[in-house]
Design a protein around this motif. Structure first.
Motif, PDB file in Angstrom:
ATOM      1  N   LEU A   1      -9.232   5.164  -4.306  1.00 10.00           N
ATOM      2  CA  LEU A   1      -9.129   4.117  -5.325  1.00 10.00           C
ATOM      3  C   LEU A   1      -9.473   2.755  -4.739  1.00 10.00           C
ATOM      4  N   ALA A   2      -9.005   2.491  -3.523  1.00 11.69           N
ATOM      5  CA  ALA A   2      -9.300   1.211  -2.882  1.00 11.69           C
ATOM      6  C   ALA A   2     -10.800   1.043  -2.661  1.00 11.69           C
ATOM      7  N   ALA A   3     -11.480   2.117  -2.233  1.00 18.35           N
ATOM      8  CA  ALA A   3     -12.920   2.039  -2.023  1.00 18.35           C
ATOM      9  C   ALA A   3     -13.652   1.782  -3.337  1.00 18.35           C
ATOM     10  N   LEU A   4     -13.231   2.483  -4.402  1.00 20.12           N
ATOM     11  CA  LEU A   4     -13.883   2.308  -5.698  1.00 20.12           C
ATOM     12  C   LEU A   4     -13.688   0.891  -6.225  1.00 20.12           C
ATOM     13  N   TRP A   5     -12.455   0.414  -6.226  1.00 21.72           N
ATOM     14  CA  TRP A   5     -12.187  -0.920  -6.763  1.00 21.72           C
ATOM     15  C   TRP A   5     -12.802  -2.019  -5.891  1.00 21.72           C
ATOM     16  N   THR A   6     -12.848  -1.789  -4.583  1.00 29.58           N
ATOM     17  CA  THR A   6     -13.487  -2.778  -3.711  1.00 29.58           C
ATOM     18  C   THR A   6     -14.982  -2.862  -4.003  1.00 29.58           C
TER      19      THR A   6
ATOM     20  N   PHE B   1      -5.951  -4.608   6.519  1.00 30.13           N
ATOM     21  CA  PHE B   1      -5.223  -5.358   5.499  1.00 30.13           C
ATOM     22  C   PHE B   1      -4.839  -4.439   4.345  1.00 30.13           C
ATOM     23  N   LEU B   2      -5.785  -3.586   3.931  1.00 25.48           N
ATOM     24  CA  LEU B   2      -5.503  -2.633   2.854  1.00 25.48           C
ATOM     25  C   LEU B   2      -4.431  -1.630   3.243  1.00 25.48           C
ATOM     26  N   ARG B   3      -4.311  -1.353   4.520  1.00 27.53           N
ATOM     27  CA  ARG B   3      -3.291  -0.407   4.974  1.00 27.53           C
ATOM     28  C   ARG B   3      -1.892  -0.915   4.655  1.00 27.53           C
TER      29      ARG B   3
ATOM     30  N   ILE C   1     -15.602  -7.410  10.018  1.00 27.62           N
ATOM     31  CA  ILE C   1     -14.985  -7.819   8.755  1.00 27.62           C
ATOM     32  C   ILE C   1     -14.443  -6.599   8.016  1.00 27.62           C
ATOM     33  N   GLY C   2     -15.204  -5.497   8.034  1.00 23.92           N
ATOM     34  CA  GLY C   2     -14.768  -4.284   7.347  1.00 23.92           C
ATOM     35  C   GLY C   2     -13.504  -3.695   7.939  1.00 23.92           C
ATOM     36  N   VAL C   3     -13.414  -3.642   9.256  1.00 22.46           N
ATOM     37  CA  VAL C   3     -12.221  -3.098   9.907  1.00 22.46           C
ATOM     38  C   VAL C   3     -11.005  -3.975   9.601  1.00 22.46           C
ATOM     39  N   ALA C   4     -11.179  -5.289   9.665  1.00 29.05           N
ATOM     40  CA  ALA C   4     -10.070  -6.198   9.348  1.00 29.05           C
ATOM     41  C   ALA C   4      -9.597  -5.987   7.915  1.00 29.05           C
TER      42      ALA C   4
ATOM     43  N   ALA D   1       0.825  -1.208   0.000  1.00 32.95           N
ATOM     44  CA  ALA D   1       0.000   0.000   0.000  1.00 32.95           C
ATOM     45  C   ALA D   1       0.858   1.256   0.000  1.00 32.95           C
ATOM     46  N   ALA D   2       1.939   1.239   0.755  1.00 34.39           N
ATOM     47  CA  ALA D   2       2.797   2.419   0.835  1.00 34.39           C
ATOM     48  C   ALA D   2       3.411   2.759  -0.519  1.00 34.39           C
ATOM     49  N   ASP D   3       3.723   1.737  -1.315  1.00 37.50           N
ATOM     50  CA  ASP D   3       4.294   1.991  -2.637  1.00 37.50           C
ATOM     51  C   ASP D   3       3.278   2.658  -3.555  1.00 37.50           C
ATOM     52  N   VAL D   4       2.017   2.222  -3.467  1.00 38.56           N
ATOM     53  CA  VAL D   4       0.976   2.830  -4.293  1.00 38.56           C
ATOM     54  C   VAL D   4       0.714   4.260  -3.846  1.00 38.56           C
ATOM     55  N   ALA D   5       0.598   4.463  -2.537  1.00 36.01           N
ATOM     56  CA  ALA D   5       0.304   5.808  -2.022  1.00 36.01           C
ATOM     57  C   ALA D   5       1.412   6.797  -2.353  1.00 36.01           C
TER      58      ALA D   5
END
Length: 448
Positions: A306-311, A388-390, A381-384, A284-288
């Motif tokens: 972007l993560a929210a849209l693609w998810t 993970f996305l972080r 589930i959402g927080v986990a 994630a850090a590389d993308v950000a």
């Protein structure tokens, strides 16, 4: 009343901890009487078509993620061994070695018929998951059968969900385990936390841990659910005995797996070993920070957008092509499809907001507690997933499928809350028709 008679009444009383739900007397009316078998048939047809069309032996297809690696695990189990980090080092398809073995053990007998036949194990899990969603809806809202049918239809006709439950992976079985745990807790709201229900809950917990590491999240969720049962009047000694039995059954089922991992990796779940082997995936850090070519998101804010849209998009429909599969890149349907789905989700959220202000008049205490549990499991589930996305750029909506039962039931409730009652049947039918049309269109994209 004599003391003996009062004692007899206390012993015979089932003692539901919260206000009882009305009996399930309202049967579906009109054409809706045939909706459940029709939905199951449509799901089997769509899943069978995807099973046939999606290429096998691949890893990068978003509608069959990491399937070659999952098949490699099935093959190892069929040969009587469990993969380890050491055994996977020389196998390019061995990177799913860290996964628990339950799904692969159940799927192994199908391997003799070919890799495509192994997908049938996931379809059977998909059918079980649909049945659990329907049963939960009927148990919680017996006076509104269309809620259960609509929720079941959403799960049965979501293209990406059909895809995941018709290819080789352990996501479908995890969904079944989580949904069964929720259903058992809902039954406890109505009839008490009995020894039998505690045992079934332990079976769901143990099977979930033996299916995927995400299943561990059921443990804190069960503790939260028992606190809510206590607030509703369930006797504390009964809860403690039930919790002990739940943990006993769960450990009897999955304890050997935890002990094996501790022996091999020094931890009950090989999370540290997994992180070490998973370090090659996009961070994630590389993308950000803009270090990934073609993904200039402009910082963490753009990354999460972007993560929210693609998810969101991949939750509903995502696929791969031979070219995009080489790097595991997602491909999406035309934007108009997602616009319609976003409008549906927005309507569902607006309806849930409306129901929140009517909760004390529209729902019993047991139903309000059940809805709290639905939101609670979805939030967990959402927080986990966000955590993970972080760390990893894995914007895959399938990671939310362990909460498929809450998602579908809540969307069905919210959708019906914004539709005038006289148009409810028509609106529900049109929504399911839209999803079915989307699923048919999706099949045109999955063949290479």
């Amino acid at each position: 009343m004599s003391r003996a008679l009062r004692r007899k009444e206390r012993l015979s009383d089932p003692g539901p901890p919260l206000s009882p739900l009305p009996p399930p007397t309202q049967a579906p009316k009109g054409l809706w009487r045939y909706a459940l078998p029709l939905l199951l048939l449509l799901y089997v047809g769509l899943a069978g078509a995807h099973l046939t069309l999606a290429p096998t032996g691949q890893t990068g297809y978003q509608n069959a993620p990491d399937e070659a690696a999952h098949v490699a695990y099935v093959r190892a189990v069929a040969h009587g061994r469990l993969p380890t980090r050491a055994s996977a080092q020389n196998d390019p398809q061995g990177y799913e070695w860290h996964q628990p073995p339950l799904y692969y053990g159940l799927a192994a007998p199908l391997l003799s018929f070919g890799p495509r036949a192994v997908r049938l194990a996931s379809i059977l899990c998909g059918l079980a998951g649909l049945g659990l969603i329907y049963r939960a809806g009927r148990l919680l809202f017996p006076d509104n059968p269309q809620t259960a049918l609509l929720a079941t239809g959403i799960a049965a006709l979501t293209p990406a969900h059909v895809a995941i439950t018709s290819t080789v992976n352990n996501d479908a079985l995890l969904e079944v385990c989580c949904s069964f745990a929720l259903l058992t807790l809902f039954a406890s709201l109505r009839g008490g936390f009995t020894t039998a229900r505690a045992g079934w809950l332990g079976l769901a917990l143990g099977a979930a841990i033996l299916t995927k590491a995400t299943g561990v999240l059921l443990l804190p969720f069960i503790l939260i659910a028992l606190v809510l049962l206590r607030r509703g009047g369930e006797p504390l000694p009964n809860l403690l005995r039930g919790l002990g039995w739940t943990l006993t059954v769960a450990f009897a089922l999955c304890g050997w797996w935890l002990a094996r991992n501790f022996h091999l990796y020094g931890e009950p779940l090989p999370l540290q070993a997994f992180r070490a082997s998973f370090g090659g995936t996009v961070q994630a850090a590389d993308v950000a920070s803009g270090r990934v070519p073609g993904l200039d998101v402009g910082g963490w804010g753009g990354y999460y957008a972007l993560a929210a849209l693609w998810t969101f998009q991949s939750f509903w429909a995502v696929y791969g092509t031979p070219r995009s599969a080489l790097i595991g890149a997602p491909r999406f349907l035309p934007a108009q499809f997602y616009g319609l789905l976003a409008a549906f989700v927005a309507a569902g959220l607006a309806g849930l907001t409306r129901l929140h202000f009517r909760r004390k008049t529209d729902f019993t205490e047991a139903q309000r507690t059940a809805i709290t549990l639905l939101f609670g499991w979805l939030a967990l589930i959402g927080v986990a997933f966000v955590l993970f996305l972080r760390q990893y750029f894995q914007t895959q909506g399938r990671y939310l499928y362990p909460a498929m039962l809450p998602i579908c039931l809540l969307l069905a409730l919210g959708w019906q809350a914004v539709i005038p009652p006289r148009y409810a049947s028509l609106a529900n039918g049109l929504l399911l028709a839209l999803l079915f049309t989307l699923s048919l269109a999706f099949l045109n994209y999955v063949a290479p």
